[in-house]
Design a protein around this motif. Structure first.
Motif, PDB file in Angstrom:
ATOM      1  N   GLN A   1       0.517  -1.021  -0.193  1.00  0.00           N
ATOM      2  CA  GLN A   1      -0.312  -0.221  -0.216  1.00  0.00           C
ATOM      3  C   GLN A   1       1.029   0.835  -0.517  1.00  0.00           C
ATOM      4  OE1 GLN A   1      -2.810   0.371   3.415  1.00  0.00           O
ATOM      5  NE2 GLN A   1      -3.407   2.158   2.878  1.00  0.00           N
ATOM      6  N   ASP A   2       1.690   1.199   1.273  1.00  0.00           N
ATOM      7  CA  ASP A   2       2.482   2.693   0.895  1.00  0.00           C
ATOM      8  C   ASP A   2       3.935   2.498   0.096  1.00  0.00           C
ATOM      9  OD1 ASP A   2       4.255   4.654   1.894  1.00  0.00           O
ATOM     10  OD2 ASP A   2       4.212   3.603   4.008  1.00  0.00           O
TER      11      ASP A   2
ATOM     12  N   GLY B   1       4.850   9.868  -5.744  1.00  0.00           N
ATOM     13  CA  GLY B   1       4.744   8.909  -5.601  1.00  0.00           C
ATOM     14  C   GLY B   1       4.047   7.519  -6.451  1.00  0.00           C
TER      15      GLY B   1
ATOM     16  N   TYR C   1       5.571   4.869   0.303  1.00  0.00           N
ATOM     17  CA  TYR C   1       7.193   5.537   0.390  1.00  0.00           C
ATOM     18  C   TYR C   1       7.943   4.469   1.547  1.00  0.00           C
ATOM     19  CZ  TYR C   1       4.939   9.650  -1.581  1.00  0.00           C
ATOM     20  OH  TYR C   1       4.158  10.386  -1.815  1.00  0.00           O
TER      21      TYR C   1
ATOM     22  N   GLN D   1       5.418   4.261  -6.816  1.00  0.00           N
ATOM     23  CA  GLN D   1       4.627   2.676  -6.920  1.00  0.00           C
ATOM     24  C   GLN D   1       4.753   2.139  -8.132  1.00  0.00           C
ATOM     25  OE1 GLN D   1       2.985   0.801  -4.915  1.00  0.00           O
ATOM     26  NE2 GLN D   1       1.586   1.676  -4.611  1.00  0.00           N
TER      27      GLN D   1
ATOM     28  N   SER E   1      -4.175   4.197  -3.078  1.00  0.00           N
ATOM     29  CA  SER E   1      -4.339   4.614  -1.865  1.00  0.00           C
ATOM     30  C   SER E   1      -3.777   5.955  -1.466  1.00  0.00           C
ATOM     31  CB  SER E   1      -5.321   3.941  -1.380  1.00  0.00           C
ATOM     32  OG  SER E   1      -3.890   3.171  -0.285  1.00  0.00           O
ATOM     33  N   MET E   2      -2.750   5.989  -1.199  1.00  0.00           N
ATOM     34  CA  MET E   2      -1.637   6.789  -0.889  1.00  0.00           C
ATOM     35  C   MET E   2      -1.391   8.176  -2.331  1.00  0.00           C
ATOM     36  SD  MET E   2       0.435   4.765   1.702  1.00  0.00           S
ATOM     37  CE  MET E   2       1.040   6.773   2.232  1.00  0.00           C
TER      38      MET E   2
END
Length: 281
Positions: free
Chosen positions: A100-101, A160, A103, A164, A186-187
Motif C-alpha cells: 500500500q505504501d 508518489g 514510500y 508505486q 490509496s496513497m
C-alpha cells in the motif's frame, strides 16, 4: 489458477492486565474466518471492505507473509505451504505483492536500478548485463520512460506515482503468475490513481496474471476488476461479477458501501440503504 479454501487467521489476544479479567483468558482476534474464492489466469478479483475487515491479512496469507490458522491456498492444484517449504525461491517467482505504501516499501539507500533488479539477484541471476536489460524493459513497461532517466535516482527523488510504478516493476520483473495488490492507489493523488489502475489492468490482461486487488474504494473497482468479493469482519458476504454486484447488491453491507461512494455532484441527496432505514425506524 488460485484456489483459496476456508482460509482462517486468528491472533491471540495480547497478554497483560486485561487477561486477568473474567472471561478474557484464551480470547482471539478473528481477522479472517473461513474465506474461500478462486482467481483465474488474467482475472482480477477485487476484495473490498472497510478498514479492519481482514483484507490485507488475507493478502499477506496468500503470499506467505502470514501463516494461516486453518485452510489452504493452492496454485495450479499445488498447496502453497508445501511449495514454500520445498523451494521458497521458486514460490516467490510465482507470487508477488504490491504494498500500500510506496514510500515505506522502498529502501531509501538504493537506486531504482538496484531496487528493481534485486529480485533477480535473490533468484540467483548473476549476469549483470541480463539484469540491466530486464530492469530497463520492465521500467518502460510500467511507464517510467525513458528508463535511463530513472536508473540512478533514489526514492526521495521520485513522486508518489513514480514510486508505486517502481514497486510494480519490482513485483513483475520475476514474471509472477499471481499478484496481490494491497490498496495500491490509496496513497496517490486522484490524477495519478487512474493511471496506476489502468496499468494494473493491462498487466493482468497482457501477462495473464491472476490478481487480487485489495481496496476499500468501490469507485475504482469497475475499471480494474472482473469480479468482486465483499468482506466484512473477516468473512466474505457477497461475490459476483463486478457489474452485477454494483448494480444489484444482495447484502446490506454491500449496499452501505455503495451508498458511501463519494459523488461529484454537490446537490446529490444520499439515501440510506433500505435495510438500514428499517433498522433505524
Amino acid at each position: 489458477m488460485i484456489e483459496v479454501r476456508d482460509l482462517t487467521k486468528h491472533y491471540a489476544t495480547a497478554a497483560g492486565l486485561r487477561s486477568l479479567l473474567p472471561g478474557r483468558r484464551g480470547e482471539v482476534t478473528r481477522a479472517v474466518e473461513g474465506v474461500s474464492f478462486t482467481i483465474g489466469a488474467g482475472e482480477v478479483l477485487g476484495l473490498v471492505g472497510e478498514s479492519g475487515s481482514g483484507k490485507s491479512t488475507t493478502g499477506r496469507l496468500l503470499v506467505g507473509l502470514e501463516t494461516p490458522t486453518a485452510g489452504s491456498v493452492s496454485i495450479d492444484g499445488t498447496d502453497s505451504a508445501t511449495a514454500r517449504a520445498r523451494d521458497r525461491k521458486a514460490f516467490h517467482r510465482q507470487v508477488q505483492m504490491i504494498f500500500q505504501d510506496p514510500y515505506g516499501a522502498l529502501n531509501p539507500q538504493h537506486t531504482v536500478e538496484d531496487l528493481v533488479g534485486r529480485p533477480l539477484l535473490y533468484q540467483g541471476v548473476r549476469d549483470r548485463a541480463a539484469i540491466a536489460t530486464s530492469v530497463r524493459t520492465v521500467l518502460a513497461e510500467v511507464g517510467l520512460s525513458p528508463p535511463e532517466s530513472y536508473l540512478s535516482k533514489h526514492p526521495h527523488q521520485l513522486s508518489g506515482g513514480q514510486r508505486q510504478r517502481v514497486c510494480i516493476a519490482r513485483a513483475i520483473i520475476l514474471e509472477p503468475r499471481f499478484l496481490v495488490a494491497d490498496e495500491p492507489v490509496s496513497m496517490l493523488d486522484v490524477s495519478i490513481k487512474w493511471e496506476i489502475v489502468r496499468l494494473l489492468k493491462r498487466l493482468a490482461s497482457d501477462r495473464g496474471i491472476a490478481m487480487l486487488y485489495i481496496t476499500h474504494d468501490l469507485a475504482t473497482v469497475g475499471a480494474v476488476c472482473d469480479r468482486l468479493a465483499i468482506m466484512y469482519r473477516g468473512r466474505i458476504v457477497e461475490t459476483g461479477p463486478v457489474e452485477e454486484v454494483l448494480a444489484a447488491p444482495s447484502d446490506p453491507y454491500t449496499c452501505a458501501l455503495i451508498a458511501a461512494i463519494p459523488s461529484a455532484d454537490p446537490d446529490v441527496i444520499r439515501v440510506p440503504p433500505p435495510a438500514f432505514v428499517q433498522a433505524a425506524g
